[in-house]
Design an enzyme around this catalytic site. Structure first.
Site, mmCIF file in Angstrom:
data_model
loop_
_atom_site.group_PDB
_atom_site.id
_atom_site.type_symbol
_atom_site.label_atom_id
_atom_site.label_comp_id
_atom_site.label_asym_id
_atom_site.label_seq_id
_atom_site.Cartn_x
_atom_site.Cartn_y
_atom_site.Cartn_z
ATOM 1 N N GLU A 162 -2.794 18.000 -11.010
ATOM 2 C CA GLU A 162 -3.249 18.708 -12.185
ATOM 3 C C GLU A 162 -4.768 18.956 -12.433
ATOM 4 O O GLU A 162 -5.257 18.350 -13.478
ATOM 5 C CB GLU A 162 -2.982 17.358 -13.362
ATOM 6 N N ARG A 202 0.838 -1.296 -0.142
ATOM 7 C CA ARG A 202 0.094 -0.089 -0.133
ATOM 8 C C ARG A 202 0.928 1.330 0.091
ATOM 9 O O ARG A 202 0.321 2.413 0.184
ATOM 10 C CB ARG A 202 -0.770 -0.075 1.148
ATOM 11 N N GLU A 214 12.244 18.109 -23.511
ATOM 12 C CA GLU A 214 11.449 18.637 -22.301
ATOM 13 C C GLU A 214 12.036 19.816 -21.912
ATOM 14 O O GLU A 214 11.389 20.719 -21.371
ATOM 15 C CB GLU A 214 11.537 17.420 -21.666
ATOM 16 N N LYS A 240 4.506 11.651 -10.697
ATOM 17 C CA LYS A 240 3.628 10.832 -11.517
ATOM 18 C C LYS A 240 4.231 9.641 -11.883
ATOM 19 O O LYS A 240 5.460 9.515 -12.380
ATOM 20 C CB LYS A 240 3.326 11.494 -13.072
ATOM 21 N N HIS A 274 10.403 9.041 -26.565
ATOM 22 C CA HIS A 274 9.259 10.011 -26.175
ATOM 23 C C HIS A 274 9.741 11.203 -26.307
ATOM 24 O O HIS A 274 8.823 12.255 -26.825
ATOM 25 C CB HIS A 274 9.383 9.808 -24.600
ATOM 26 N N LYS A 318 9.626 22.974 -13.265
ATOM 27 C CA LYS A 318 8.560 22.134 -13.154
ATOM 28 C C LYS A 318 8.350 21.981 -11.781
ATOM 29 O O LYS A 318 7.030 21.952 -11.424
ATOM 30 C CB LYS A 318 8.975 20.617 -13.401
ATOM 31 N N ARG A 355 -0.772 22.682 -13.706
ATOM 32 C CA ARG A 355 0.018 21.601 -13.974
ATOM 33 C C ARG A 355 -0.091 21.192 -15.638
ATOM 34 O O ARG A 355 0.816 20.599 -15.884
ATOM 35 C CB ARG A 355 -0.150 20.748 -13.103
ATOM 36 N N ASN A 397 1.763 19.357 -19.928
ATOM 37 C CA ASN A 397 1.499 18.546 -21.069
ATOM 38 C C ASN A 397 1.323 19.092 -22.383
ATOM 39 O O ASN A 397 1.219 18.545 -23.526
ATOM 40 C CB ASN A 397 -0.084 18.000 -21.072
ATOM 41 N N HIS A 414 2.102 11.943 -27.603
ATOM 42 C CA HIS A 414 1.828 10.714 -26.981
ATOM 43 C C HIS A 414 1.011 9.928 -28.250
ATOM 44 O O HIS A 414 1.448 8.935 -28.326
ATOM 45 C CB HIS A 414 0.953 10.623 -25.948
ATOM 46 N N HIS A 474 2.308 17.038 -25.723
ATOM 47 C CA HIS A 474 2.147 15.813 -25.166
ATOM 48 C C HIS A 474 0.994 15.009 -25.597
ATOM 49 O O HIS A 474 0.599 13.818 -25.758
ATOM 50 C CB HIS A 474 2.272 15.584 -23.857
HETATM 51 N N1 LIG Z 1 6.402 10.647 -14.604
HETATM 52 C C1 LIG Z 1 6.783 11.895 -15.579
HETATM 53 O O1 LIG Z 1 6.190 13.153 -15.241
HETATM 54 C C2 LIG Z 1 7.280 11.731 -16.926
HETATM 55 C C3 LIG Z 1 7.547 12.848 -17.151
HETATM 56 C C4 LIG Z 1 8.251 12.707 -18.693
HETATM 57 C C5 LIG Z 1 8.417 11.609 -19.330
HETATM 58 N N2 LIG Z 1 7.971 10.561 -18.484
HETATM 59 C C6 LIG Z 1 8.241 9.140 -19.041
HETATM 60 O O2 LIG Z 1 9.810 8.688 -19.227
HETATM 61 C C7 LIG Z 1 9.787 7.649 -20.227
HETATM 62 C C8 LIG Z 1 10.916 8.225 -21.028
HETATM 63 O O3 LIG Z 1 11.959 8.164 -20.082
HETATM 64 P P1 LIG Z 1 13.663 8.359 -20.923
HETATM 65 O O4 LIG Z 1 13.589 9.180 -22.079
HETATM 66 O O5 LIG Z 1 14.431 8.321 -20.019
HETATM 67 O O6 LIG Z 1 13.818 6.659 -21.447
HETATM 68 P P2 LIG Z 1 14.254 5.372 -21.064
HETATM 69 O O7 LIG Z 1 13.973 5.154 -19.520
HETATM 70 O O8 LIG Z 1 13.751 4.330 -21.869
HETATM 71 O O9 LIG Z 1 15.858 5.518 -21.173
HETATM 72 C C9 LIG Z 1 16.267 5.593 -22.294
HETATM 73 C C10 LIG Z 1 17.363 4.646 -23.036
HETATM 74 O O10 LIG Z 1 18.673 4.955 -22.277
HETATM 75 C C11 LIG Z 1 18.970 3.963 -21.278
HETATM 76 N N3 LIG Z 1 19.811 4.709 -20.586
HETATM 77 C C12 LIG Z 1 19.317 5.511 -19.166
HETATM 78 N N4 LIG Z 1 20.484 5.973 -18.516
HETATM 79 C C13 LIG Z 1 21.507 5.698 -19.102
HETATM 80 C C14 LIG Z 1 22.832 5.989 -18.977
HETATM 81 N N5 LIG Z 1 23.059 6.786 -17.887
HETATM 82 N N6 LIG Z 1 23.847 5.432 -20.021
HETATM 83 C C15 LIG Z 1 23.550 4.769 -20.823
HETATM 84 N N7 LIG Z 1 22.169 4.091 -21.089
HETATM 85 C C16 LIG Z 1 21.295 4.535 -20.154
HETATM 86 C C17 LIG Z 1 18.013 3.207 -20.923
HETATM 87 O O11 LIG Z 1 18.522 1.797 -20.650
HETATM 88 C C18 LIG Z 1 17.106 3.113 -22.146
HETATM 89 O O12 LIG Z 1 17.415 2.132 -23.026
HETATM 90 C C19 LIG Z 1 8.471 7.582 -21.029
HETATM 91 O O13 LIG Z 1 7.853 6.464 -20.727
HETATM 92 C C20 LIG Z 1 7.520 8.998 -20.414
HETATM 93 O O14 LIG Z 1 6.302 8.537 -20.503
HETATM 94 C C21 LIG Z 1 7.607 10.682 -17.329
HETATM 95 ZN ZN LIG Z 2 7.225 13.991 -21.516
#
Ligand SMILES: NC(=O)c1ccc[n+]([C@@H]2O[C@H](COP(=O)([O-])OP(=O)(O)OC[C@H]3O[C@@H](n4cnc5c(N)ncnc54)[C@H](O)[C@@H]3O)[C@@H](O)[C@H]2O)c1
Ligand SMILES: [Zn+2]
Length: 369
Positions: free
Chosen positions: A244, A126, A190, A148, A271, A234, A248, A252, A259, A255
């Site tokens: 949101e 939980r 971003e 999030k 992304h 942010k 907030r 988006n 998305h 997005h």
């Molecule tokens: N929660 C939120 O507010 C929020 C905001 C924006 C994006 N997101 C989410 O984030 C995700 C995208 O995140 P991302 O772009 O970080 O992608 P990811 O987590 O897939 O990382 C990208 C790639 O880089 C590799 N990697 C990560 N760090 C590394 C490092 N230091 N050295 C070598 N390789 C490395 C990972 O293994 C992966 O293959 C999406 O799912 C998106 O929806 C969430």
């Molecule tokens: Zn994003």
């Protein structure tokens, strides 16, 4: 937000206090993980969640810092593993290893790991605390802050999840040296977004600084300043509206179409790449409906292009399908969807309309075509 280097040049440390937690951004910040965890989310056992790329690079270091009762749980890398299945496997593995309520989850990875591990923390017994250790630029500037969490489903991205704030965020720009270049570039999308929605000067800073940093992310102080500024923007927005209900929503921007296009590419687009396209298209929509001053879409397109990010609808994606995919993502009426749209560089439209502007599908279709 704290950014800078603990025990090194004090100049480049920055700390942002987000009422409930602290974001530390600094070259070498990973070394302070145990100290931060102890101060904000002290636990009997630590569960490090990471992925198959990041684990081999950094998990041993993190485990050594956190001590003997720490275990590492690794999921396959990639957006296609941000699923309920991964969530089930992680929670089953933690249960099998006897992790109890006195656990802190440590999310060591990009936004995929952060969203997934955060959702594990939100639901395990939980809810247990978690610490974000973002390792991609995208996760440092955006995903690790704001609470999030969640997973994707076949119907769309992030459709099952929870709000669960991390106890702390530890962002170490030195970890970016191993990040593949396309990932680094995508992270800057971003940061550009934060400029568009809040801070015109910051947009220019990113456009000027990013090309060299994409070439070689070795200027950790410059990266620290950029991450710190994005996090401040942010965090400032999230603090005003955690759930949101209003402001907030501006985060988006880019997005709703982003998305839809990311899903339509079957996650071949990153992304940040999809968000870059989404920002160009949505700012064009903003001009079409009279929400924005003319010229903003040209400014955004130029910025996106100069970073080498994609800026147009992928040719193989049908506009009708893209519009259909926007309908699940956000509050939709029968033939219109709500968007967060810019007014001019550094400011969003719709302050008096809950920061969301309803756009008829046929206008979006025209822009996409
Ligand atoms: N929660 C939120 O507010 C929020 C905001 C924006 C994006 N997101 C989410 O984030 C995700 C995208 O995140 P991302 O772009 O970080 O992608 P990811 O987590 O897939 O990382 C990208 C790639 O880089 C590799 N990697 C990560 N760090 C590394 C490092 N230091 N050295 C070598 N390789 C490395 C990972 O293994 C992966 O293959 C999406 O799912 C998106 O929806 C969430
Ligand atoms: Zn994003």
């Amino acid at each position: 937000v704290v950014t800078g280097s603990p025990g090194r040049s004090r100049s480049s440390e920055q700390v942002v206090d987000l009422a409930a937690y602290r974001v530390r951004v600094a070259p070498g910040a990973l070394d302070t993980l145990a100290e931060v965890a102890l101060a904000t989310a002290s636990a009997f056992r630590y569960a490090i969640v990471t992925d198959s790329n990041v684990g081999p690079l950094y998990a041993d270091r993190a485990r050594a810092l956190l001590g003997d009762r720490t275990r590492v749980f690794t999921v396959p890398a990639g957006e296609t593993h941000k699923t309920r299945r991964s969530w089930a496997e992680l929670t089953d593995a933690m249960l099998a290893q006897g992790f109890g309520r006195d656990t802190t989850v440590v999310a060591l990875g990009g936004g995929v790991v952060g969203d997934l591990a955060g959702f594990v923390a939100a639901t395990y017994m939980r809810g247990v605390p978690y610490v974000q250790v973002p390792t991609t630029l995208l996760a440092m500037v955006d995903a690790s802050v704001g609470g999030k969490t969640g997973v994707d489903t076949p119907a769309g991205k992030n459709l099952v999840g929870a709000f669960h704030q991390p106890a702390a965020v530890v962002a170490d720009p030195e970890l970016l040296v191993t990040l593949p270049r396309p990932q680094l570039r995508a992270g800057f999308a971003e940061a550009l977004k934060h400029g568009v929605i809040w801070d015109a000067e910051y947009f220019s800073v990113v456009v000027d600084a990013a090309p060299a940093l994409i070439e070689a992310p070795t200027d950790a102080d410059q990266l620290t300043r950029i991450v710190g500024r994005s996090v401040s923007i942010k965090a400032g927005i999230v603090m005003r509206d955690e759930r949101e209900l209003g402001v907030r929503k501006v985060l988006n921007f880019g997005h709703t179409l982003g998305h839809a296009i990311e899903l339509g590419s079957e996650y071949r687009l990153l992304h940040g790449e999809a968000v870059a396209i989404g920002m160009v298209l949505e700012s064009t929509v903003a001009e079409h409906v009279g929400a924005a001053e003319p010229g903003i879409s040209d400014q955004i397109r130029a910025g996106v292009r100069s970073l080498g990010l994609p800026f147009a609808r992928p040719r193989d994606q049908d506009p009708v399908r893209i519009v259909a995919a926007t309908r699940i993502d956000k509050k939709a009426r029968r033939d219109a969807v709500a968007y967060a749209l810019p007014h001019h560089m550094g400011a969003m439209a719709g302050a008096d309309a809950g920061w969301s502007i309803t756009v008829p599908d046929d206008v979006v279709l025209r822009v996409l075509s």
